[in-house]
Scaffold this active site. Sequence first.
Site, short mmCIF file in Angstrom:
data_model
loop_
_atom_site.label_atom_id
_atom_site.label_comp_id
_atom_site.label_asym_id
_atom_site.label_seq_id
_atom_site.Cartn_x
_atom_site.Cartn_y
_atom_site.Cartn_z
N ASP A 36 25.88 -6.13 -3.40
CA ASP A 36 25.62 -7.32 -4.21
C ASP A 36 24.66 -8.29 -3.52
O ASP A 36 24.61 -9.47 -3.83
CB ASP A 36 26.93 -8.04 -4.56
CG ASP A 36 27.68 -8.50 -3.31
OD1 ASP A 36 27.29 -8.09 -2.20
OD2 ASP A 36 28.66 -9.25 -3.46
N HIS A 240 0.85 4.77 5.29
CA HIS A 240 1.79 3.69 5.00
C HIS A 240 2.94 3.70 6.00
O HIS A 240 4.11 3.60 5.63
CB HIS A 240 2.30 3.79 3.57
CG HIS A 240 1.26 3.48 2.53
ND1 HIS A 240 1.42 3.75 1.20
CD2 HIS A 240 0.04 2.91 2.65
CE1 HIS A 240 0.35 3.37 0.53
NE2 HIS A 240 -0.51 2.85 1.39
N ASP A 257 -2.40 -3.21 9.45
CA ASP A 257 -2.72 -3.46 8.04
C ASP A 257 -1.67 -4.45 7.55
O ASP A 257 -0.52 -4.08 7.31
CB ASP A 257 -2.67 -2.15 7.26
CG ASP A 257 -3.14 -2.29 5.81
OD1 ASP A 257 -3.13 -3.43 5.29
OD2 ASP A 257 -3.50 -1.27 5.19
N ASP A 268 -5.30 -8.94 2.27
CA ASP A 268 -5.07 -7.54 2.63
C ASP A 268 -6.13 -7.16 3.65
O ASP A 268 -7.28 -6.92 3.31
CB ASP A 268 -5.16 -6.66 1.37
CG ASP A 268 -4.78 -5.22 1.62
OD1 ASP A 268 -4.48 -4.85 2.77
OD2 ASP A 268 -4.79 -4.44 0.64
N HIS A 347 -8.07 8.88 0.91
CA HIS A 347 -7.81 7.81 -0.05
C HIS A 347 -9.13 7.20 -0.53
O HIS A 347 -10.20 7.46 0.03
CB HIS A 347 -6.90 6.73 0.53
CG HIS A 347 -7.43 6.04 1.76
ND1 HIS A 347 -8.35 5.03 1.70
CD2 HIS A 347 -7.14 6.21 3.08
CE1 HIS A 347 -8.62 4.59 2.92
NE2 HIS A 347 -7.90 5.29 3.78
N HIS A 351 -9.47 -1.24 -3.66
CA HIS A 351 -8.75 -1.52 -4.90
C HIS A 351 -8.97 -2.98 -5.27
O HIS A 351 -9.39 -3.80 -4.47
CB HIS A 351 -7.25 -1.23 -4.73
CG HIS A 351 -6.63 -1.88 -3.52
ND1 HIS A 351 -6.26 -3.21 -3.49
CD2 HIS A 351 -6.32 -1.39 -2.28
CE1 HIS A 351 -5.76 -3.50 -2.30
NE2 HIS A 351 -5.79 -2.42 -1.54
N HIS A 358 -2.35 -4.36 -5.07
CA HIS A 358 -3.12 -3.39 -5.85
C HIS A 358 -3.19 -3.97 -7.25
O HIS A 358 -2.35 -3.68 -8.11
CB HIS A 358 -2.45 -2.03 -5.83
CG HIS A 358 -2.51 -1.36 -4.50
ND1 HIS A 358 -1.94 -0.13 -4.25
CD2 HIS A 358 -3.07 -1.74 -3.33
CE1 HIS A 358 -2.16 0.22 -3.00
NE2 HIS A 358 -2.83 -0.74 -2.42
N GLU A 382 -12.10 -0.48 2.45
CA GLU A 382 -11.27 -0.01 3.55
C GLU A 382 -11.41 1.48 3.84
O GLU A 382 -10.45 2.24 3.70
CB GLU A 382 -9.80 -0.34 3.26
CG GLU A 382 -9.32 0.07 1.86
CD GLU A 382 -7.86 -0.26 1.65
OE1 GLU A 382 -7.03 0.13 2.49
OE2 GLU A 382 -7.55 -0.89 0.62
N TYR A 386 -8.71 9.64 9.81
CA TYR A 386 -7.37 9.91 10.34
C TYR A 386 -7.34 11.36 10.81
O TYR A 386 -7.42 12.29 10.00
CB TYR A 386 -6.31 9.68 9.26
CG TYR A 386 -6.54 8.39 8.49
CD1 TYR A 386 -6.05 7.17 8.95
CD2 TYR A 386 -7.30 8.39 7.30
CE1 TYR A 386 -6.29 6.00 8.26
CE2 TYR A 386 -7.54 7.23 6.60
CZ TYR A 386 -7.03 6.03 7.09
OH TYR A 386 -7.27 4.87 6.40
N ARG A 410 -8.88 2.55 10.58
CA ARG A 410 -9.22 1.98 9.27
C ARG A 410 -9.68 0.55 9.49
O ARG A 410 -9.14 -0.17 10.34
CB ARG A 410 -8.00 2.00 8.33
CG ARG A 410 -8.31 1.45 6.93
CD ARG A 410 -7.21 1.79 5.91
NE ARG A 410 -5.92 1.19 6.16
CZ ARG A 410 -4.85 1.87 6.59
NH1 ARG A 410 -4.95 3.17 6.86
NH2 ARG A 410 -3.69 1.26 6.80
N GLU A 412 -10.62 -2.87 7.07
CA GLU A 412 -10.49 -3.36 5.69
C GLU A 412 -10.79 -4.84 5.60
O GLU A 412 -10.26 -5.65 6.37
CB GLU A 412 -9.07 -3.10 5.19
CG GLU A 412 -8.79 -3.63 3.79
CD GLU A 412 -7.35 -3.39 3.37
OE1 GLU A 412 -7.09 -3.41 2.15
OE2 GLU A 412 -6.48 -3.19 4.25
#
Length: 431
Positions: A36, A240, A257, A268, A347, A351, A358, A382, A386, A410, A412
């Site tokens: 709860d 992520h 990030d 971002d 990717h 965006h 996003h 971005e 990798y 990366r 961005e």
Amino acid sequence: MISPLEYKQRRQKLMSAIGKGVAVFNSAPYAVMHNDVEYVYRQDSDFYYLTGFNESSAVAVLAPNHSEHQFILFVQPKDLAKEIWTGYRVGVEGAKDLYGADAVYSIEELDEILPKYLVSGDRIYYHLGRDLNFNARIIHYWQKLTESYPKRGTGPTGIEDSNFVLHPLRMIKSPAEIEMIRKATEISVKAHKKAQEIAQPGKYEYEIQAEIEHTFRSLGGDGVAYPSIVASGANACILHYIENNRRMEAGDLLLIDAGCSYGYYNGDITRTFPVDGKFDPRQKDIYQLVLEAQLAAIEMVKPGNTYNQYHDKAVEVLVEGLKELKLLQGDSKEIIEEKKYEPFYMHRTGHWLGLDVHDVGNYKQDKENWTTFQAGHIVTVEPGIYISPYITPAEGQPEIPDYWKGIGVRIEDDVLVTESGNEVLTAGIGK
């Protein structure tokens, strides 16, 4: 902040777009963390965009053809016993005074009153979203009204998705929205600078995360725009990654990030840097390539260019660079067409950014045509590379030497399209 006048203008634009229809928007429900215990409440972005109202159990209705009321709210009534536990409510009278509605009712009256407004339109504009119970409620209202349509000759004969009308309006940011995003990015920049100051071998990723998120709140932000990614070493190859529990070592790159939310608008930013202050030669080669791709992509973000062009430019630069490093081989056009670069870069290059990280809006206008940039659009840029320890090259491509494995980079930035070009809103943090 967004003024009451701007919220009103947004509603007027939407009402003009729906013509003889009636639009219905439901507030976000509380999300349960466990048992709860609930997460901190976050209003549905469409609902907030039109109203600025930040309570749950609310419904907003826009009925441009109703004879008396065009903007109607249903809200939770005042209840001091419940407010002791969950916080103060605006209530029916307060909502009318503060949010400019022509009529405000208790949410408990929804079933009785909402159909009386729906009948003033020729269709219902509503997005069938995640709230299955409310979806069923709207469909029930519509079914009952269509049953009685032959006796009236008026009322909604169909349901259309409100996203296709509202989201194009959200794509072009107003001056006030741009200032909100500018503030979110300013705070984000300061947090990234602080992270770079304190990062060093021996610290844990979560220590850096804590400092970033402390900075967000201490400078007046709402908190994180999304779960912060603080990824050192090979963790940076997980797009992520949010565990943030590794102890950083000398020789690691650290990919951060992280973005701040301010007044529901978001920053971002991603930066990658060496934990001990110095790139080794392989890290430097990969970083330099990603930076060149990002700078080339940013140049493509300007009025008249289409959304896909900056991604295509980034891919072109990355493919040429990976070929020079002998991580790809063959004809560049073929590599791109067959997406043989995807083991390194899987990717898109960015965006839309706004109320949602996003953010909403079409990337393509139809099967063949991409959206054309206009002043007021905001996108992230971005690109990355990798090279996972577990990377498998595409068919016909060379095996990846261990020398390269475990590097993730990366970079961005958040970029505003202006009348004459663009503005990098996150330029305050170096690259």
